[in-house]
Design a protein around this motif. Structure first.
Motif, PDB file in Angstrom:
ATOM      1  N   ASN A  11       0.824  -1.212   0.000  1.00  6.75           N
ATOM      2  CA  ASN A  11       0.000   0.000   0.000  1.00  6.75           C
ATOM      3  C   ASN A  11       0.860   1.264   0.000  1.00  6.75           C
ATOM      4  N   THR A  12       1.982   1.233   0.707  1.00 10.97           N
ATOM      5  CA  THR A  12       2.910   2.364   0.702  1.00 10.97           C
ATOM      6  C   THR A  12       3.485   2.563  -0.695  1.00 10.97           C
ATOM      7  N   LEU A  13       3.893   1.473  -1.325  1.00  4.36           N
ATOM      8  CA  LEU A  13       4.427   1.538  -2.683  1.00  4.36           C
ATOM      9  C   LEU A  13       3.371   2.076  -3.649  1.00  4.36           C
ATOM     10  N   LYS A  14       2.137   1.618  -3.492  1.00  5.39           N
ATOM     11  CA  LYS A  14       1.041   2.077  -4.344  1.00  5.39           C
ATOM     12  C   LYS A  14       0.822   3.580  -4.168  1.00  5.39           C
ATOM     13  N   ALA A  15       0.804   4.049  -2.935  1.00  3.43           N
ATOM     14  CA  ALA A  15       0.607   5.476  -2.657  1.00  3.43           C
ATOM     15  C   ALA A  15       1.737   6.311  -3.254  1.00  3.43           C
ATOM     16  N   GLU A  16       2.967   5.820  -3.168  1.00  2.00           N
ATOM     17  CA  GLU A  16       4.104   6.549  -3.732  1.00  2.00           C
ATOM     18  C   GLU A  16       3.986   6.653  -5.248  1.00  2.00           C
ATOM     19  N   LEU A  17       3.617   5.544  -5.901  1.00  2.00           N
ATOM     20  CA  LEU A  17       3.459   5.552  -7.356  1.00  2.00           C
ATOM     21  C   LEU A  17       2.344   6.496  -7.787  1.00  2.00           C
ATOM     22  N   GLU A  18       1.235   6.476  -7.062  1.00  2.00           N
ATOM     23  CA  GLU A  18       0.121   7.364  -7.389  1.00  2.00           C
ATOM     24  C   GLU A  18       0.504   8.825  -7.188  1.00  2.00           C
ATOM     25  N   ALA A  19       1.253   9.129  -6.132  1.00  2.00           N
ATOM     26  CA  ALA A  19       1.689  10.500  -5.877  1.00  2.00           C
ATOM     27  C   ALA A  19       2.643  10.983  -6.967  1.00  2.00           C
ATOM     28  N   MET A  20       3.574  10.129  -7.378  1.00  2.00           N
ATOM     29  CA  MET A  20       4.504  10.497  -8.449  1.00  2.00           C
ATOM     30  C   MET A  20       3.753  10.730  -9.746  1.00  2.00           C
ATOM     31  N   ASP A  21       2.765   9.889 -10.039  1.00  2.00           N
ATOM     32  CA  ASP A  21       1.989  10.043 -11.258  1.00  2.00           C
ATOM     33  C   ASP A  21       1.225  11.362 -11.237  1.00  2.00           C
ATOM     34  N   HIS A  22       0.633  11.675 -10.106  1.00  5.53           N
ATOM     35  CA  HIS A  22      -0.124  12.919  -9.984  1.00  5.53           C
ATOM     36  C   HIS A  22       0.785  14.135 -10.119  1.00  5.53           C
ATOM     37  N   SER A  23       1.956  14.097  -9.509  1.00  5.90           N
ATOM     38  CA  SER A  23       2.860  15.252  -9.538  1.00  5.90           C
ATOM     39  C   SER A  23       3.494  15.465 -10.904  1.00  5.90           C
ATOM     40  N   SER A  24       3.489  14.449 -11.761  1.00  9.29           N
ATOM     41  CA  SER A  24       4.122  14.598 -13.077  1.00  9.29           C
ATOM     42  C   SER A  24       3.110  14.844 -14.193  1.00  9.29           C
ATOM     43  N   GLU A  25       1.838  15.032 -13.857  1.00 11.28           N
ATOM     44  CA  GLU A  25       0.817  15.241 -14.886  1.00 11.28           C
ATOM     45  C   GLU A  25       1.136  16.439 -15.771  1.00 11.28           C
ATOM     46  N   GLU A  26       1.573  17.526 -15.185  1.00 13.89           N
ATOM     47  CA  GLU A  26       1.841  18.741 -15.951  1.00 13.89           C
ATOM     48  C   GLU A  26       2.942  18.531 -16.984  1.00 13.89           C
ATOM     49  N   SER A  27       3.969  17.767 -16.643  1.00 13.24           N
ATOM     50  CA  SER A  27       5.090  17.555 -17.561  1.00 13.24           C
ATOM     51  C   SER A  27       4.705  16.673 -18.752  1.00 13.24           C
ATOM     52  N   ARG A  28       3.561  15.990 -18.649  1.00 12.45           N
ATOM     53  CA  ARG A  28       3.095  15.161 -19.766  1.00 12.45           C
ATOM     54  C   ARG A  28       2.062  15.889 -20.612  1.00 12.45           C
TER      55      ARG A  28
END
Length: 111
Positions: A11-28
């Motif tokens: 669950n920690t790994l999942k939360a980290e991946l989701e946070a990274m995905d959310h924070s990189s939306e603008e760069s995509r």
């Protein structure tokens, strides 16, 4: 390691991946092509950066799917067993990658 420990780690790994995905939306996002505001080389750099960020996001989504599949295997009592051959996955392998779905033999093509 208990199921609760494994679940917490996944669950920690999942939360980290989701946070990274959310924070990189603008760069995509869409690259502005207004020549009066951005030079040709800057646009090319921006397009290249956008493509790299999209590829990174795709790999991150694959990792997220692996984690979600591992959580499902945990719910079903199948966690820690190879999804291809059914043999137990090495605890060392699971320690390195808690979302691993294949044993070492099946990963390397021996199984």
């Amino acid at each position: 390691m208990t199921d609760a420990d494994i679940r917490a780690r996944l669950n920690t790994l999942k939360a980290e991946l989701e946070a990274m995905d959310h924070s990189s939306e603008e760069s995509r996002g869409t690259v502005e092509l207004d020549q009066s505001r951005v030079g040709r080389l800057s646009r090319m750099d921006a397009l290249q950066g956008q493509a790299m960020n999209q590829a990174i996001a795709a790999r991150r989504r694959q990792a997220l799917q692996k984690v979600e599949a591992a959580l499902q295997r945990l719910d079903e009592g199948e966690y820690g067993y190879c999804v291809r051959c059914g043999e137990e996955i090495s605890p060392k392998r699971l320690d390195l990658d808690p979302a691993a779905a294949l044993c070492t033999d099946c990963t390397s093509g021996k199984g």
